[in-house]
Design an enzyme around this catalytic site. Structure first.
Site, PDB file in Angstrom:
ATOM      1  N   THR A 109     -47.350 -27.096  16.668  1.00 18.28           N
ATOM      2  CA  THR A 109     -47.488 -25.715  16.197  1.00 18.28           C
ATOM      3  C   THR A 109     -47.360 -24.804  17.417  1.00 18.28           C
ATOM      4  O   THR A 109     -47.746 -25.182  18.535  1.00 18.28           O
ATOM      5  CB  THR A 109     -48.840 -25.493  15.496  1.00 18.28           C
ATOM      6  OG1 THR A 109     -49.874 -26.022  16.312  1.00 18.28           O
ATOM      7  CG2 THR A 109     -48.873 -26.153  14.123  1.00 18.28           C
ATOM      8  N   LEU A 125     -52.232 -25.371  25.109  1.00 16.08           N
ATOM      9  CA  LEU A 125     -52.427 -26.616  25.863  1.00 16.08           C
ATOM     10  C   LEU A 125     -51.758 -26.536  27.232  1.00 16.08           C
ATOM     11  O   LEU A 125     -52.294 -27.022  28.231  1.00 16.08           O
ATOM     12  CB  LEU A 125     -51.935 -27.808  25.048  1.00 16.08           C
ATOM     13  CG  LEU A 125     -52.878 -28.127  23.879  1.00 16.08           C
ATOM     14  CD1 LEU A 125     -52.234 -29.098  22.900  1.00 16.08           C
ATOM     15  CD2 LEU A 125     -54.198 -28.704  24.369  1.00 16.08           C
ATOM     16  N   VAL A 152     -48.596 -21.757  18.631  1.00 14.66           N
ATOM     17  CA  VAL A 152     -49.688 -21.201  19.439  1.00 14.66           C
ATOM     18  C   VAL A 152     -50.390 -22.312  20.214  1.00 14.66           C
ATOM     19  O   VAL A 152     -50.700 -22.184  21.403  1.00 14.66           O
ATOM     20  CB  VAL A 152     -50.682 -20.427  18.533  1.00 14.66           C
ATOM     21  CG1 VAL A 152     -51.877 -19.943  19.342  1.00 14.66           C
ATOM     22  CG2 VAL A 152     -49.985 -19.244  17.860  1.00 14.66           C
ATOM     23  N   CYS A 153     -50.627 -23.433  19.540  1.00 17.00           N
ATOM     24  CA  CYS A 153     -51.302 -24.570  20.191  1.00 17.00           C
ATOM     25  C   CYS A 153     -50.503 -25.056  21.396  1.00 17.00           C
ATOM     26  O   CYS A 153     -51.081 -25.427  22.423  1.00 17.00           O
ATOM     27  CB  CYS A 153     -51.456 -25.733  19.221  1.00 17.00           C
ATOM     28  SG  CYS A 153     -52.433 -25.350  17.778  1.00 17.00           S
ATOM     29  N   THR A 154     -49.195 -25.059  21.274  1.00 15.78           N
ATOM     30  CA  THR A 154     -48.348 -25.531  22.373  1.00 15.78           C
ATOM     31  C   THR A 154     -48.578 -24.671  23.615  1.00 15.78           C
ATOM     32  O   THR A 154     -48.754 -25.178  24.728  1.00 15.78           O
ATOM     33  CB  THR A 154     -46.860 -25.479  21.941  1.00 15.78           C
ATOM     34  OG1 THR A 154     -46.715 -26.263  20.752  1.00 15.78           O
ATOM     35  CG2 THR A 154     -45.939 -25.994  23.027  1.00 15.78           C
TER      36      THR A 154
END
Ligand code: BEZ
Length: 210
Positions: free
Chosen positions: A42, A49, A44-46
């Site tokens: 996804t 992290l 935003v998560c990328t």
């Protein structure tokens, strides 16, 4: 059940990109940040992290271990990690927990069914060396977190763990702090022999102790 400030951080065992993690054992007597992601692959998560990977030296410097969680499996995490490197230029350098059966998500109340009944919200827990929960944050899936703010809060928590001070609005490391209201002026004279600036009797500003 909701996790509240001052609670014991629940222990768990889970698979991760760095093998099985027994949380309390892995954490030891360090500080820890546990933060969740709704799902692998996804956008935003990328970005999040990659940002945390870039900030890893700043967490290390503060004796803070970081661990992420996403509800997909370890295989997907490994495949996704290549994308994280490609997109952000930073490679995962901390464990990412796999939680396909939502064991950890449920333990830490990371699923808010009225937001989404299967994916986790963006939770953050800061946990102290004695395994107490010191901060909780809950962001919606659509909003990436500000990890500089997280470091700022950790600086404040670590300062107040050692000194009888609190930190004012928008405080950053190095700026003046506040003598806790519970400390009498008599005791403050001993703790802060160089004195303080009393803006009000209950608002006493002093140089950052460390
Ligand atoms: C994201 O990481 O981009 C995302 C994940 C779940 C819902 C919305 C956005």
């Amino acid at each position: 059940m909701a996790i509240r400030l001052g609670d014991d951080a629940p222990d768990f065992s889970a698979e991760s990109t760095e093998g099985t993690i027994n949380f309390h054992e892995w954490k030891g007597d360090s500080w820890a940040v546990l933060f969740s992601h709704p799902k692998d692959f996804t956008p935003v998560c990328t970005t999040e992290l990659g940002r945390v990977a870039a900030l890893k030296p700043a967490f290390d410097q503060r004796n803070v271990k970081v661990v992420g969680l996403s509800i997909d499996g370890v295989e997907e995490h490994h495949r996704w990690s290549q994308d994280i490197t490609d997109v952000t230029g930073s490679s995962l350098n901390f464990p990412l927990l796999a939680d396909p059966d939502r064991t950890v998500a449920n333990l830490y109340d990371m699923i808010h069914p009225n937001a989404n009944d299967t994916q986790t919200v963006r939770s953050v827990f800061v946990i102290s060396p004695d395994n107490k929960v010191k901060l909780t944050l809950t962001y919606p899936a659509s909003t990436g977190r500000n990890f500089d703010e997280l470091l700022r809060v950790i600086d404040s928590l670590q300062l107040t763990a050692e000194h009888k001070v609190a930190t004012p609005a928008d405080w950053k490391a190095g700026e003046d702090v506040v003598i806790v209201a519970a400390m009498s002026d008599e005791d403050a004279k001993v703790a802060f022999p160089d004195g303080w600036n009393a803006k009000k009797p209950y608002l006493r500003m002093v140089k950052q102790p460390n």
